[in-house]
Design an enzyme around this catalytic site. Structure first.
Site, mmCIF file in Angstrom:
data_model
loop_
_atom_site.group_PDB
_atom_site.id
_atom_site.type_symbol
_atom_site.label_atom_id
_atom_site.label_comp_id
_atom_site.label_asym_id
_atom_site.label_seq_id
_atom_site.Cartn_x
_atom_site.Cartn_y
_atom_site.Cartn_z
ATOM 1 N N HIS A 160 -3.630 -8.964 5.611
ATOM 2 C CA HIS A 160 -3.359 -8.774 4.179
ATOM 3 C C HIS A 160 -1.994 -8.149 3.974
ATOM 4 O O HIS A 160 -1.590 -7.886 2.858
ATOM 5 C CB HIS A 160 -4.466 -7.961 3.526
ATOM 6 C CG HIS A 160 -4.773 -6.693 4.279
ATOM 7 N ND1 HIS A 160 -3.846 -5.699 4.422
ATOM 8 C CD2 HIS A 160 -5.867 -6.291 4.945
ATOM 9 C CE1 HIS A 160 -4.375 -4.716 5.138
ATOM 10 N NE2 HIS A 160 -5.594 -5.062 5.481
ATOM 11 N N HIS A 161 -1.279 -7.859 5.054
ATOM 12 C CA HIS A 161 0.098 -7.403 4.993
ATOM 13 C C HIS A 161 0.264 -6.141 4.150
ATOM 14 O O HIS A 161 1.268 -5.985 3.438
ATOM 15 C CB HIS A 161 1.020 -8.525 4.517
ATOM 16 C CG HIS A 161 0.803 -9.798 5.279
ATOM 17 N ND1 HIS A 161 1.293 -9.984 6.546
ATOM 18 C CD2 HIS A 161 0.086 -10.897 4.977
ATOM 19 C CE1 HIS A 161 0.910 -11.168 6.978
ATOM 20 N NE2 HIS A 161 0.166 -11.732 6.044
ATOM 21 N N CYS A 162 -0.724 -5.259 4.237
ATOM 22 C CA CYS A 162 -0.671 -4.004 3.482
ATOM 23 C C CYS A 162 -0.498 -4.249 1.990
ATOM 24 O O CYS A 162 0.146 -3.459 1.293
ATOM 25 C CB CYS A 162 0.420 -3.066 4.006
ATOM 26 S SG CYS A 162 0.063 -2.451 5.636
ATOM 27 N N ALA A 163 -1.020 -5.365 1.516
ATOM 28 C CA ALA A 163 -1.028 -5.645 0.080
ATOM 29 C C ALA A 163 -2.392 -6.275 -0.214
ATOM 30 O O ALA A 163 -2.492 -7.391 -0.698
ATOM 31 C CB ALA A 163 0.111 -6.574 -0.301
ATOM 32 N N HIS A 165 0.815 -1.220 0.000
ATOM 33 C CA HIS A 165 0.000 0.000 0.000
ATOM 34 C C HIS A 165 0.855 1.279 0.000
ATOM 35 O O HIS A 165 0.440 2.302 -0.536
ATOM 36 C CB HIS A 165 -0.920 0.033 1.228
ATOM 37 C CG HIS A 165 -1.931 -1.086 1.235
ATOM 38 N ND1 HIS A 165 -2.660 -1.416 2.346
ATOM 39 C CD2 HIS A 165 -2.321 -1.947 0.264
ATOM 40 C CE1 HIS A 165 -3.460 -2.442 2.062
ATOM 41 N NE2 HIS A 165 -3.264 -2.779 0.801
#
Lengths: 152, 411
Positions: B362-365, B121
């Site tokens: 979501h691990h910033c993805a 992100h």
């Protein structure tokens, strides 16, 4: 809660559970997660709201049908996510049936933790309060208005 | 030279507490070695002063330490020191870079920006907003079918004469896959586009050389590579940087100021407005020195071997699906996975209580996880040079325990 016959396998499991540090994963919570109550769509006029927990992808839509006296005549949910969030929604829909709007407004996060019956660590607060957050959104809306069902 | 994680652990105070701690969350943030803490402590206790201002001894010491850190970091990534801009981290770098490009008139309505479906992100959202503000077309190179790698067969279709910016991460923080950045850079430069490379998940974990990548800009955070939090780097090729406007304005970047306007210093000073994170930069310099001593190539050898071992063992557990680059040569040292019937958050919670630190979500993805990989969330184990095969054993035990707890109720 369902009643179980304590089998040998189950005894072993209960020992594991008791010996472990899994304070969070009590039987009642796991049972609600695996066999959620009221996980369906309400077809009659109702109010609904969605809550999301962006950090872990939990999602819940809480639906409540009120009668003219603003009593909850039906409550249901849809959603996906971790056990704490989904069991929380399941328990919440059971808990609020029959309550009126004023009683709903008096519910606090503390009541939700008590309802879950497990210790909620700071990292799980958002999961635990997913249904509560949806409820708060509902209580800000006109309670007798039919809204389109939105699952996204 | 092989890495010996047991002796490495001794350099990290957090591992000296006595109880076993399987820290498999370096992709979120790494642990800090004592050498990094020592130099930061020295700054605060022995020579704290602002930089490039104080005409007194400690002021000069502080300036020298800060400048030395820049030289060390530059050398670490194969750059010139005047091309290295200290920032607050990868997110700050990415946002500032977008502002620099926008303020300099690099893009105009109808231009295209090409990125990939797997970006973090921090990289994706500033580009989305840039595109929104300037009516640009933002395109995403997809993953290849049934793969976590990019579909290189469509790259030429995506990068066209209209493309002004191409942004690609070197390694995915979710699947570990290492992208062929040089190949993308070449395609981008053929059409005159600028290339941005987010190396945050890669730097300090595998060798990163800005010239080999062929990018015009590279950025990363310090805290995933043994540095402190709150410090990061934006690198830009000198000839490109010289043409760009500052992205953030304030003190320290100016030559002359009147009430109406200001003129700016050369590079890199014009991009470092305000008092920087001096201790952070000094700490990052020490982290770089420490990693060079161990050898980044050795570190990558170690991490990718552990990732490979973990993936194999996880795949053996019924109900576990590994979501990661399985060619260990192309993996930075990250293995994500899902466990059937148990949400990753619950897996991570149970593991956490067993002394195994992983991350779930979501691990910033989010576009990668939910759209491309098609799962609401994943659990992620990431490996570094302080991890051991015993950490993987603990991970496997914890997953089996989670299954035992949950599966009794799914019947």
């Amino acid at each position: 809660m369902r009643l179980f016959v304590v089998s040998k396998r189950r005894k072993k499991f209960l020992t594991i559970l008791a010996n472990s540090m899994e304070e969070l994963y009590k039987e009642n919570l796991l049972d609600h997660n695996a066999h959620p109550h009221n996980k369906r769509v309400i077809e009659v006029p109702h109010v609904e709201a969605e809550a999301r927990n962006a950090s872990c992808g939990d999602r819940g839509v809480l639906m409540i049908a009120f009668n003219e006296g603003e009593h909850v005549i039906d409550a249901a949910f849809q959603g996906e996510g971790c056990a704490v969030s989904q069991a929380g929604l399941s328990m919440l829909t059971d808990k609020i049936k029959g309550m009126n709007a004023e009683e709903l407004k008096l519910l606090s996060p503390g009541d939700i933790y008590t309802m879950l019956g497990v210790q909620i660590s700071p990292g799980r607060v958002n999961c635990a309060l997913l249904g509560y957050e949806a409820l708060e959104k509902i209580l800000k809306k006109p309670l007798r208005e039919k809204e389109p069902i939105c699952l996204h | 030279m092989k890495v010996n994680p047991e002796s490495i652990k001794k350099d990290f105070p957090i591992f000296l507490k006595g109880q076993p701690f399987a820290y498999l969350d370096t992709a979120a943030t790494s642990q800090t070695p004592q050498v990094v803490l020592d130099v930061m402590d020295a700054y605060y206790t022995k020579f704290r002063a602002n930089i490039h201002r104080g005409l007194y001894e400690v002021g000069e010491d502080a300036s020298k330490a800060y400048d030395d850190a820049r030289v060390k970091v530059a050398r670490f990534i194969g750059a010139e020191s005047h091309e290295v801009i200290f920032t607050a981290g990868a997110t700050a770098s990415s946002n500032m870079l977008v502002s620099m490009l926008e303020y300099s008139g690099i893009v105009k309505e109808g231009d295209e920006v090409v990125t990939t479906a797997m970006e973090h992100h921090a990289s994706l959202i500033p580009l989305q907003e840039l595109a929104k503000r300037n009516d640009l077309d933002l395109k995403h190179i997809p993953l290849a079918e049934d793969s976590v790698a990019l579909d290189y067969s469509v790259v030429e279709k995506f990068i066209t004469d209209k493309t002004k910016i191409v942004s690609i991460m070197l390694a995915s923080n979710v699947t570990g896959v290492i992208n062929e950045v040089a190949r993308i850079s070449e395609a981008a430069h053929k059409v005159g586009a600028l290339v941005i490379c987010d190396v945050t998940a890669a730097v300090g974990h595998m060798s990163v050389d800005v010239k080999t990548l062929g990018a015009d800009f590279v950025y990363f955070s310090g805290h995933k590579m043994c540095g402190p939090t709150g410090i990061g780097v934006l690198w830009g090729r000198a000839d490109v940087l010289k043409k760009l406007q500052p992205g953030v304005y304030g003190g320290g970047i100016v030559e002359e100021v009147t009430l109406a306007r200001a003129t700016y210093r050369g590079i890199p000073e014009r991009f470092e407005a305000g008092t920087p994170n001096i201790a952070g930069a000094i700490g990052l310099g020490a982290a770089v020195g420490y990693l060079e001593e161990v050898g980044v190539e050795n570190i990558h050898e170690h991490s990718k071997a552990l990732a490979d071992m973990a993936a194999k063992l996880l795949e053996e557990i019924p109900g576990v699906r590994v979501i990661a680059e399985r060619d260990s040569l192309k993996n930075v040292g990250i293995v994500s996975f899902v466990v059937k019937g148990i949400h990753p958050h619950d897996v991570a919670d149970i593991l956490g209580k067993e002394g195994v630190a992983i991350r779930a979500g979501h691990h910033c993805a989010m576009p990668l996880v939910t759209d491309a990989l098609g799962v609401p969330a994943v659990a992620r184990a990431s490996f570094y040079f302080y991890n051991t095969p015993e950490d993987i054993d603990a991970l496997v035990r914890g997953i089996k325990k989670a299954q035992e707890i949950f599966n009794n109720f799914s019947k």
